[in-house]
Design a protein around this motif. Sequence first.
Motif, PDB file in Angstrom:
ATOM      1  N   LYS A   1       0.851  -1.203  -0.049  1.00 12.02           N
ATOM      2  CA  LYS A   1      -0.096   0.075   0.137  1.00 12.02           C
ATOM      3  C   LYS A   1       0.926   1.344   0.235  1.00 12.02           C
ATOM      4  O   LYS A   1       0.613   2.178  -0.790  1.00 12.02           O
ATOM      5  CB  LYS A   1      -1.040  -0.109   1.295  1.00 12.02           C
ATOM      6  N   ALA A   2       2.121   1.150   0.914  1.00 11.21           N
ATOM      7  CA  ALA A   2       2.853   2.409   0.794  1.00 11.21           C
ATOM      8  C   ALA A   2       3.369   2.899  -0.335  1.00 11.21           C
ATOM      9  O   ALA A   2       3.752   3.834  -0.880  1.00 11.21           O
ATOM     10  CB  ALA A   2       3.785   2.248   1.892  1.00 11.21           C
TER      11      ALA A   2
ATOM     12  N   VAL B   1       4.203   5.251   5.633  1.00  7.75           N
ATOM     13  CA  VAL B   1       4.861   4.402   6.506  1.00  7.75           C
ATOM     14  C   VAL B   1       4.049   3.062   7.000  1.00  7.75           C
ATOM     15  O   VAL B   1       3.028   3.235   7.555  1.00  7.75           O
ATOM     16  CB  VAL B   1       5.422   5.175   7.873  1.00  7.75           C
ATOM     17  N   PRO B   2       4.409   1.900   6.501  1.00 10.93           N
ATOM     18  CA  PRO B   2       3.516   0.693   6.959  1.00 10.93           C
ATOM     19  C   PRO B   2       3.883   0.621   8.599  1.00 10.93           C
ATOM     20  O   PRO B   2       5.001   0.446   8.899  1.00 10.93           O
ATOM     21  CB  PRO B   2       4.190  -0.335   6.043  1.00 10.93           C
ATOM     22  N   ILE B   3       2.666   0.515   9.051  1.00 10.85           N
ATOM     23  CA  ILE B   3       2.732   0.033  10.627  1.00 10.85           C
ATOM     24  C   ILE B   3       1.945  -1.121  10.886  1.00 10.85           C
ATOM     25  O   ILE B   3       1.019  -1.023  10.917  1.00 10.85           O
ATOM     26  CB  ILE B   3       2.460   1.390  11.457  1.00 10.85           C
ATOM     27  N   CYS B   4       2.579  -2.237  11.323  1.00 14.35           N
ATOM     28  CA  CYS B   4       1.770  -3.393  11.923  1.00 14.35           C
ATOM     29  C   CYS B   4       1.746  -3.467  13.355  1.00 14.35           C
ATOM     30  O   CYS B   4       2.927  -3.526  13.845  1.00 14.35           O
ATOM     31  CB  CYS B   4       2.209  -4.639  11.063  1.00 14.35           C
TER      32      CYS B   4
ATOM     33  N   LEU C   1      -6.264   3.497   7.885  1.00 14.16           N
ATOM     34  CA  LEU C   1      -6.451   2.073   8.228  1.00 14.16           C
ATOM     35  C   LEU C   1      -6.464   0.875   7.275  1.00 14.16           C
ATOM     36  O   LEU C   1      -7.242   1.327   6.315  1.00 14.16           O
ATOM     37  CB  LEU C   1      -7.662   2.256   9.384  1.00 14.16           C
ATOM     38  N   GLU C   2      -6.004   0.081   7.673  1.00 10.46           N
ATOM     39  CA  GLU C   2      -6.055  -1.117   6.700  1.00 10.46           C
ATOM     40  C   GLU C   2      -6.041  -2.621   7.037  1.00 10.46           C
ATOM     41  O   GLU C   2      -5.516  -2.922   8.073  1.00 10.46           O
ATOM     42  CB  GLU C   2      -4.753  -1.028   5.782  1.00 10.46           C
TER      43      GLU C   2
ATOM     44  N   PHE D   1      -7.341   5.171  -2.763  1.00  6.87           N
ATOM     45  CA  PHE D   1      -6.448   5.789  -1.604  1.00  6.87           C
ATOM     46  C   PHE D   1      -5.446   6.822  -1.998  1.00  6.87           C
ATOM     47  O   PHE D   1      -5.233   7.796  -1.325  1.00  6.87           O
ATOM     48  CB  PHE D   1      -6.079   4.641  -0.600  1.00  6.87           C
ATOM     49  N   PRO D   2      -4.525   6.457  -3.190  1.00  6.42           N
ATOM     50  CA  PRO D   2      -3.600   7.538  -3.372  1.00  6.42           C
ATOM     51  C   PRO D   2      -4.198   8.919  -3.590  1.00  6.42           C
ATOM     52  O   PRO D   2      -3.769   9.987  -3.144  1.00  6.42           O
ATOM     53  CB  PRO D   2      -2.822   6.845  -4.753  1.00  6.42           C
TER      54      PRO D   2
END
Length: 395
Positions: A89-90, A102-105, A130-131, A317-318
Motif C-alpha cells: 500500500k505504501a 509508513v507501514p505500521i503493523c 487504516l487497513e 486511496f492515493p
Amino acid sequence: MELLDEIMLLHKGGKLETTLKNPIRTKEDLSKVYTPGVAEVCQAIAQDQAQAYELTTKKNTVAVVSDGTAVLGLGDIGPRAAMPVMEGKAALFKQFANVDAVPICLDTKGTEEIIAIVKALAPTFGGINLEDISSPRCFEIEKRLRNELDIPVFHDDQHGTAIVVLAGLLNALKVCGKEIKDVKIVVNGIGAAGISVSKMLLHAGAVNLIGVDREGALNRQVPYSRTHWSEYARMTNPNLETGQLSDVIKGADVFIGVSAPDVLKLEDVLNMAKDPIVFAMANPTPEIDPAIAAPHVRVMATGRSDYPNQINNVLCFPGIFRGALDCEATDINDEMKLAAAKAISSVIDPADLHETYIIPDAFDPRVVERIRIAVAEAAFTSGAARKNLLIGANS
Ligand SMILES: NC(=O)C1=CN([C@@H]2O[C@H](COP(=O)(O)OP(=O)(O)OC[C@H]3O[C@@H](n4cnc5c(N)ncnc54)[C@H](O)[C@@H]3O)[C@@H](O)[C@H]2O)C=CC1
Ligand SMILES: CC(=O)C(=O)O
Ligand SMILES: [Mg+2]
C-alpha cells in the motif's frame, strides 16, 4: 514456480527504503540538517505548531496502520504476515500520488490500545490510512480516531472500496442501460467493505439492496447479536427476502462480492436478471472465477490486476490522500468521498464506455489528478480544508 520465485525475490528485504531529499556530504551540511542548525527549526515549530506542516515530513506523510486481522481475504494472519500488504500500500501511495507512507503493523487486537497508539503517533503524520482491520472493531476504531484527531483518518477497506464500487457501478449500469434506483443489488459479505459499499450505494439512489453473509440474507425481522448487522438490516432488504445467496441472487441485476473465494456458483449467475453485472472482489481469489462467469454476464469485474475492470481501492486511496494532504484537511468526510467516486467514473469518456472498460486503469495519470482536485474542492466547500488548494490561501 518461476513466477513465485520472481515474486519472492521482489520482496527480499522488503519493498521500501528511506531516501534523502538533500545529500549530507560535509560537516557544514551536518550542522545544518542536524545539531546545532536543526534546533532553530524545532523552536519555530514549538512556537507555532502549524509550522510542522511546512518544516517536517508531516505534510506529505501518511501512516498505513493494520493489526493484521483481515488481510485481503486471508483473514487474521497477524501483524508480521500483514506487512507485505502494508508495504505494498505504501509503495502504491508513492508510485501513484507521490505520498510518502509508513507501514505500521501493530501486535495488538485491542480496540482501545489501537486507538491510543494511533493517537500517540498522529503528530508525525498528515493522515492515517487504516487497513485490513476486521469488523466490527474497525468501525469503532475509525469513528473514535476521526472524532479525536485533527488529521484525516480513513479506513481504506470500507471507504476506498465503496468509492471505487460506486464509480464502477455507475459506469456499468450505463453500459447496461439500467438505473441504480431500479436494479436489484446483492452484496455478499457484510463486513467492513460490504457495509460501507452498501451505504454508499443507498446514498447514491439504490433501493432494492440485499446483504448476505454466512447465515444468509440479512433481514430486519431477525434479531442480531451484532449491532452493526441490526442497523444494516434496517436500511436494506425492503422486500424482506430470506434464504441463502443462491435464493436471493435470483433476478438480481448486480452481484457485489466482498466475502470469500468461490462462493458464487455458475448456476447463481444463470439465475440473475438479463445483462447481469458481477463484481467479484474478494482478494486474492474472487467469489467466482472470471473465466467461468464472464461468458454469462454483461459486465465482469474483479479486484485483481490481471483481469479487465479492476475494482480495487488502489484507484482511490492515493488520490484521496493526495487531495486531503494538499489542502491540509482535518478529515475525509462524505462530501469528499462522493467527489472522489464521481471523479473516478468521470475519467472514462461516455463514448469509450464498454463492457470491459467501466473503470479506469490504476496507471491512468488522470485518476489521481481528478480525485485530488475534486476532493480538495469538496474539502474546502464542506469546511474540512485548512487551505484552499486552488488559490493556495488559508481558509
Ligand atoms: N477489491 C477491493 O478493493 C477490496 C476487496 N476486499 C475483499 O473483500 C473481502 C472482505 O474484506 P473486509 O470487508 O475487509 O473483511 P471483513 O472481515 O470485515 O468482512 C468479511 C465478511 O465476509 C463474510 N463472509 C466470509 N465468508 C463468507 C461467505 N462464504 N459467504 C458470505 N459471507 C462471508 C464474513 O462473515 C464477514 O462479515 C476480502 O476478501 C477482501 O480481500 C476488501 C476491500 C477492498
Ligand atoms: C484491496 C484490499 O484492500 C483488500 O483486499 O483488503
Ligand atoms: Mg485491504
